[in-house]
Design a protein around this motif. Sequence first.
Motif, short mmCIF file in Angstrom:
data_model
loop_
_atom_site.label_atom_id
_atom_site.label_comp_id
_atom_site.label_asym_id
_atom_site.label_seq_id
_atom_site.Cartn_x
_atom_site.Cartn_y
_atom_site.Cartn_z
N HIS A 72 0.82 -1.21 0.00
CA HIS A 72 0.00 0.00 0.00
C HIS A 72 0.85 1.25 0.00
N THR A 73 2.00 1.20 0.68
CA THR A 73 2.87 2.36 0.73
C THR A 73 3.44 2.68 -0.65
N VAL A 74 3.87 1.66 -1.36
CA VAL A 74 4.40 1.86 -2.71
C VAL A 74 3.29 2.39 -3.62
N SER A 75 2.09 1.85 -3.50
CA SER A 75 0.97 2.34 -4.31
C SER A 75 0.70 3.81 -4.01
N THR A 76 0.79 4.19 -2.75
CA THR A 76 0.58 5.59 -2.37
C THR A 76 1.63 6.48 -3.02
N LEU A 77 2.89 6.05 -2.99
CA LEU A 77 3.95 6.85 -3.62
C LEU A 77 3.70 7.04 -5.11
N ILE A 78 3.22 6.02 -5.77
CA ILE A 78 2.94 6.13 -7.20
C ILE A 78 1.83 7.14 -7.44
N VAL A 79 0.77 7.07 -6.65
CA VAL A 79 -0.35 8.01 -6.80
C VAL A 79 0.13 9.44 -6.53
N VAL A 80 0.93 9.62 -5.48
CA VAL A 80 1.42 10.96 -5.14
C VAL A 80 2.31 11.51 -6.25
N ARG A 81 3.17 10.67 -6.80
CA ARG A 81 4.04 11.14 -7.91
C ARG A 81 3.20 11.63 -9.08
N VAL A 82 2.12 10.91 -9.38
CA VAL A 82 1.24 11.35 -10.47
C VAL A 82 0.56 12.67 -10.08
N MET A 83 0.08 12.75 -8.85
CA MET A 83 -0.57 13.99 -8.41
C MET A 83 0.38 15.19 -8.47
N ARG A 84 1.64 14.97 -8.12
CA ARG A 84 2.62 16.06 -8.10
C ARG A 84 3.23 16.33 -9.48
N SER A 85 2.95 15.49 -10.46
CA SER A 85 3.54 15.66 -11.78
C SER A 85 3.08 16.97 -12.42
N LYS A 86 3.83 17.41 -13.43
CA LYS A 86 3.47 18.65 -14.11
C LYS A 86 2.14 18.52 -14.85
N ALA A 109 9.99 6.76 3.78
CA ALA A 109 9.67 7.99 4.52
C ALA A 109 10.41 9.19 3.91
N VAL A 110 11.67 8.98 3.51
CA VAL A 110 12.44 10.05 2.85
C VAL A 110 11.78 10.43 1.52
N ALA A 111 11.39 9.43 0.74
CA ALA A 111 10.72 9.69 -0.55
C ALA A 111 9.42 10.44 -0.33
N MET A 112 8.67 10.08 0.72
CA MET A 112 7.42 10.77 1.02
C MET A 112 7.68 12.24 1.35
N ARG A 113 8.68 12.49 2.21
CA ARG A 113 8.99 13.87 2.58
C ARG A 113 9.38 14.69 1.34
N ARG A 114 10.15 14.09 0.45
CA ARG A 114 10.54 14.80 -0.79
C ARG A 114 9.34 15.17 -1.63
N LEU A 115 8.29 14.36 -1.56
CA LEU A 115 7.06 14.61 -2.33
C LEU A 115 6.06 15.46 -1.54
N GLY A 116 6.45 15.88 -0.34
CA GLY A 116 5.56 16.72 0.45
C GLY A 116 4.45 15.95 1.16
N VAL A 117 4.74 14.71 1.50
CA VAL A 117 3.75 13.86 2.19
C VAL A 117 4.15 13.76 3.66
N THR A 118 3.17 13.96 4.55
CA THR A 118 3.40 13.82 5.98
C THR A 118 2.85 12.48 6.45
N PRO A 119 3.72 11.54 6.85
CA PRO A 119 3.22 10.27 7.40
C PRO A 119 2.60 10.49 8.78
N ARG A 120 1.50 9.83 9.06
CA ARG A 120 0.83 9.94 10.37
C ARG A 120 0.46 8.55 10.87
N ASP A 121 0.81 8.28 12.10
CA ASP A 121 0.51 7.00 12.75
C ASP A 121 -0.86 7.12 13.43
N VAL A 122 -1.85 6.39 12.94
CA VAL A 122 -3.20 6.48 13.51
C VAL A 122 -3.23 6.01 14.96
#
Length: 132
Positions: A72-86, A109-122
């Motif tokens: 799920h984390t990898v899927s999230t990164l893929i979606v975020v990269r598309v969202m952040r794309s030009k 976590a580093v890749a998420m921060r680079r994409l402007g994603v804040t991880p949150r532990d529920v």
Amino acid sequence: HTTETAAAETRTTAAHTDVPRSRPSKEEDDDGASTGQRRSEWQALLQRLPPEPPEGAFRGRGVVMHGGGLQHTVSTLIVVRVMRSKHVGCTLPIEYWYRGDAPPTPAIAVAMRRLGVTPRDVDAAFTSGYLA
């Protein structure tokens, strides 16, 4: 036998060969928990949620995504990269919520921060009173 017939028989035989599964069954997730166990955990979590969010807990606009575990984390990164794309150009803040026992790996976590994603532990959010 013609070459075509032999090839067809080989494909048929290969299709029926028992191959060990490398993925969990549909009844288990990546951690080996059953669908019923996850459903029970989810229902218990829903019971702990307040009927309304705490006053002032949410401000502005943003995107909330949920997940946990590598798939799920990898899927999230893929979606975020598309969202952040030009091509899409989304600049909204993004939060990624996960269960405490399934945090993103340090590299993710580093890749998420680079994409402007804040991880949150529920789980931590409940413990701290953020979602209480």
